[in-house]
Design a protein around this motif. Structure first.
Motif, mmCIF file in Angstrom:
data_model
loop_
_atom_site.group_PDB
_atom_site.id
_atom_site.type_symbol
_atom_site.label_atom_id
_atom_site.label_comp_id
_atom_site.label_asym_id
_atom_site.label_seq_id
_atom_site.Cartn_x
_atom_site.Cartn_y
_atom_site.Cartn_z
ATOM 1 N N TRP A 7 0.834 -1.193 0.000
ATOM 2 C CA TRP A 7 0.000 0.000 0.000
ATOM 3 C C TRP A 7 0.877 1.256 0.000
ATOM 4 O O TRP A 7 0.434 2.332 -0.383
ATOM 5 C CB TRP A 7 -0.952 -0.013 1.198
ATOM 6 N N LEU A 8 2.131 1.124 0.374
ATOM 7 C CA LEU A 8 3.067 2.258 0.373
ATOM 8 C C LEU A 8 3.458 2.709 -1.031
ATOM 9 O O LEU A 8 3.895 3.843 -1.221
ATOM 10 C CB LEU A 8 4.357 1.881 1.112
ATOM 11 N N ASP A 9 3.291 1.830 -2.012
ATOM 12 C CA ASP A 9 3.724 2.127 -3.378
ATOM 13 C C ASP A 9 3.143 3.442 -3.889
ATOM 14 O O ASP A 9 3.840 4.246 -4.509
ATOM 15 C CB ASP A 9 3.315 1.001 -4.335
ATOM 16 N N ILE A 10 1.863 3.654 -3.618
ATOM 17 C CA ILE A 10 1.196 4.866 -4.092
ATOM 18 C C ILE A 10 1.884 6.105 -3.526
ATOM 19 O O ILE A 10 2.135 7.063 -4.247
ATOM 20 C CB ILE A 10 -0.297 4.837 -3.720
ATOM 21 N N TYR A 11 2.214 6.079 -2.264
ATOM 22 C CA TYR A 11 2.827 7.246 -1.632
ATOM 23 C C TYR A 11 4.251 7.472 -2.133
ATOM 24 O O TYR A 11 4.674 8.612 -2.321
ATOM 25 C CB TYR A 11 2.775 7.097 -0.104
ATOM 26 N N VAL A 12 4.982 6.397 -2.370
ATOM 27 C CA VAL A 12 6.343 6.516 -2.904
ATOM 28 C C VAL A 12 6.307 7.129 -4.298
ATOM 29 O O VAL A 12 7.038 8.078 -4.598
ATOM 30 C CB VAL A 12 7.049 5.142 -2.925
ATOM 31 N N ILE A 13 5.440 6.607 -5.149
ATOM 32 C CA ILE A 13 5.363 7.112 -6.527
ATOM 33 C C ILE A 13 4.845 8.541 -6.543
ATOM 34 O O ILE A 13 5.381 9.394 -7.254
ATOM 35 C CB ILE A 13 4.489 6.179 -7.392
ATOM 36 N N TYR A 14 3.814 8.826 -5.760
ATOM 37 C CA TYR A 14 3.241 10.175 -5.744
ATOM 38 C C TYR A 14 4.232 11.205 -5.204
ATOM 39 O O TYR A 14 4.186 12.372 -5.582
ATOM 40 C CB TYR A 14 1.937 10.202 -4.940
ATOM 41 N N ALA A 15 5.157 10.779 -4.373
ATOM 42 C CA ALA A 15 6.182 11.709 -3.861
ATOM 43 C C ALA A 15 7.138 12.147 -4.967
ATOM 44 O O ALA A 15 7.755 13.210 -4.870
ATOM 45 C CB ALA A 15 6.974 11.053 -2.727
ATOM 46 N N VAL A 16 7.229 11.341 -6.024
ATOM 47 C CA VAL A 16 8.165 11.621 -7.116
ATOM 48 C C VAL A 16 7.476 12.290 -8.303
ATOM 49 O O VAL A 16 8.070 13.126 -8.975
ATOM 50 C CB VAL A 16 8.861 10.319 -7.568
ATOM 51 N N CYS A 17 6.231 11.915 -8.572
ATOM 52 C CA CYS A 17 5.550 12.495 -9.735
ATOM 53 C C CYS A 17 4.052 12.613 -9.477
ATOM 54 O O CYS A 17 3.457 11.773 -8.817
ATOM 55 C CB CYS A 17 5.824 11.669 -10.993
ATOM 56 N N HIS A 18 3.501 13.680 -10.025
ATOM 57 C CA HIS A 18 2.059 13.908 -9.912
ATOM 58 C C HIS A 18 1.364 12.994 -10.905
ATOM 59 O O HIS A 18 1.628 13.051 -12.103
ATOM 60 C CB HIS A 18 1.721 15.372 -10.195
ATOM 61 N N CYS A 19 0.498 12.116 -10.408
ATOM 62 C CA CYS A 19 -0.165 11.154 -11.281
ATOM 63 C C CYS A 19 -1.451 10.675 -10.619
ATOM 64 O O CYS A 19 -1.718 10.966 -9.464
ATOM 65 C CB CYS A 19 0.757 9.974 -11.560
ATOM 66 N N ARG A 20 -2.223 9.958 -11.397
ATOM 67 C CA ARG A 20 -3.409 9.284 -10.894
ATOM 68 C C ARG A 20 -3.088 7.792 -10.850
ATOM 69 O O ARG A 20 -2.186 7.327 -11.527
ATOM 70 C CB ARG A 20 -4.594 9.542 -11.821
ATOM 71 N N PHE A 21 -3.848 7.061 -10.082
ATOM 72 C CA PHE A 21 -3.639 5.630 -9.930
ATOM 73 C C PHE A 21 -4.910 4.871 -10.262
ATOM 74 O O PHE A 21 -6.007 5.419 -10.197
ATOM 75 C CB PHE A 21 -3.237 5.289 -8.485
ATOM 76 N N VAL A 22 -4.749 3.605 -10.588
ATOM 77 C CA VAL A 22 -5.861 2.673 -10.687
ATOM 78 C C VAL A 22 -5.667 1.691 -9.547
ATOM 79 O O VAL A 22 -4.587 1.120 -9.386
ATOM 80 C CB VAL A 22 -5.879 1.933 -12.036
ATOM 81 N N ALA A 23 -6.708 1.516 -8.738
ATOM 82 C CA ALA A 23 -6.618 0.621 -7.576
ATOM 83 C C ALA A 23 -7.913 -0.160 -7.434
ATOM 84 O O ALA A 23 -8.972 0.276 -7.898
ATOM 85 C CB ALA A 23 -6.363 1.436 -6.302
ATOM 86 N N LYS A 24 -7.812 -1.305 -6.775
ATOM 87 C CA LYS A 24 -9.014 -2.096 -6.527
ATOM 88 C C LYS A 24 -9.975 -1.282 -5.666
ATOM 89 O O LYS A 24 -9.567 -0.475 -4.822
ATOM 90 C CB LYS A 24 -8.668 -3.436 -5.883
ATOM 91 N N ALA A 25 -11.255 -1.491 -5.896
ATOM 92 C CA ALA A 25 -12.285 -0.712 -5.211
ATOM 93 C C ALA A 25 -12.181 -0.806 -3.698
ATOM 94 O O ALA A 25 -12.485 0.161 -2.986
ATOM 95 C CB ALA A 25 -13.665 -1.144 -5.693
ATOM 96 N N ASP A 26 -11.718 -1.949 -3.182
ATOM 97 C CA ASP A 26 -11.578 -2.124 -1.729
ATOM 98 C C ASP A 26 -10.710 -1.038 -1.106
ATOM 99 O O ASP A 26 -10.964 -0.598 0.016
ATOM 100 C CB ASP A 26 -10.950 -3.481 -1.401
ATOM 101 N N VAL A 27 -9.664 -0.614 -1.828
ATOM 102 C CA VAL A 27 -8.747 0.407 -1.297
ATOM 103 C C VAL A 27 -9.503 1.692 -0.989
ATOM 104 O O VAL A 27 -9.217 2.380 -0.008
ATOM 105 C CB VAL A 27 -7.581 0.663 -2.276
ATOM 106 N N GLY A 28 -10.488 2.030 -1.794
ATOM 107 C CA GLY A 28 -11.279 3.234 -1.562
ATOM 108 C C GLY A 28 -12.061 3.200 -0.271
ATOM 109 O O GLY A 28 -12.462 4.242 0.243
ATOM 110 N N ARG A 29 -12.249 2.017 0.294
ATOM 111 C CA ARG A 29 -12.993 1.874 1.550
ATOM 112 C C ARG A 29 -12.083 1.740 2.767
ATOM 113 O O ARG A 29 -12.561 1.621 3.889
ATOM 114 C CB ARG A 29 -13.931 0.666 1.441
ATOM 115 N N TRP A 30 -10.760 1.734 2.553
ATOM 116 C CA TRP A 30 -9.837 1.620 3.682
ATOM 117 C C TRP A 30 -9.808 2.932 4.462
ATOM 118 O O TRP A 30 -9.794 4.018 3.871
ATOM 119 C CB TRP A 30 -8.434 1.301 3.201
#
Length: 180
Positions: A7-30
């Motif tokens: 789950w840290l991957d999103i934060y690592v990547i977002y710290a380097v570049c502004h982007c959007r992600f595709v994630a499983k719907a479950d993540v949206g409920r965390w």
């Protein structure tokens, strides 16, 4: 296209570049993580639904046409980071539809002191989010490394062939030495 470890991957990547992600719907409920993921424009997909995959591919193509960068974890699940799992090709269709390039990216986590591969960030098997967070908080300091490959265009490859080629590129990047 990036390998997926935690789950840290999103934060690592977002710290380097502004982007959007595709994630499983479950993540949206965390708790907290779902709120943060939604705030950065994450596209959530019900992975079991073909109809939802078509919806997300269209949203991705529209976003790519608008100039957005989108990060996809095509393995479809997280791994221990030692290797790269097979890629699912469905979401590559968005880049083909938008005639957009794709950049392979490899992510590694290592112990900051020894540079040895670390399993602490892995979110796999029967891990719980709380257990994973606790393991991260109690682990020795870590180093996250992103390795960016050359952008690729489809060059008349179908989504399955291109996806397989992108996987090979990510695997080669993940295995490459990193300059200190």
């Amino acid at each position: 296209m990036c390998n997926h470890i935690s789950w840290l991957d999103i934060y690592v990547i977002y710290a380097v570049c502004h982007c959007r992600f595709v994630a499983k719907a479950d993540v949206g409920r965390w708790p907290l993580i779902g709120t943060l993921a939604a705030a950065v424009g994450t596209l959530f997909i019900e992975r079991e639904s073909r109809r939802d995959a078509l919806r997300v591919v269209q949203q991705m193509a529209d976003s790519l046409h608008a100039g957005d960068s989108i990060v996809v974890f095509p393995e479809g699940t997280s791994s221990d980071g030692v290797g790269v799992l097979p890629f699912h090709a469905n979401l590559v269709q968005a880049a083909i539809a938008a005639n957009a390039p794709v950049q392979p990216v490899a992510l590694r986590f290592s112990d900051a002191a020894s540079a040895a591969h670390s399993l602490a960030p892995c979110y796999i098997n029967n891990d719980t989010l709380i257990g994973s967070m606790w393991r991260m908080l109690t682990a020795p300091p870590l180093c996250a490394t992103l390795i960016f490959g050359e952008q690729q265009s489809a060059q008349e490859r179908g989504r399955r062939v291109w996806s397989a080629d992108l996987r090979l590129a990510v695997e080669a990047l993940r295995a490459s030495p990193v300059d200190s």
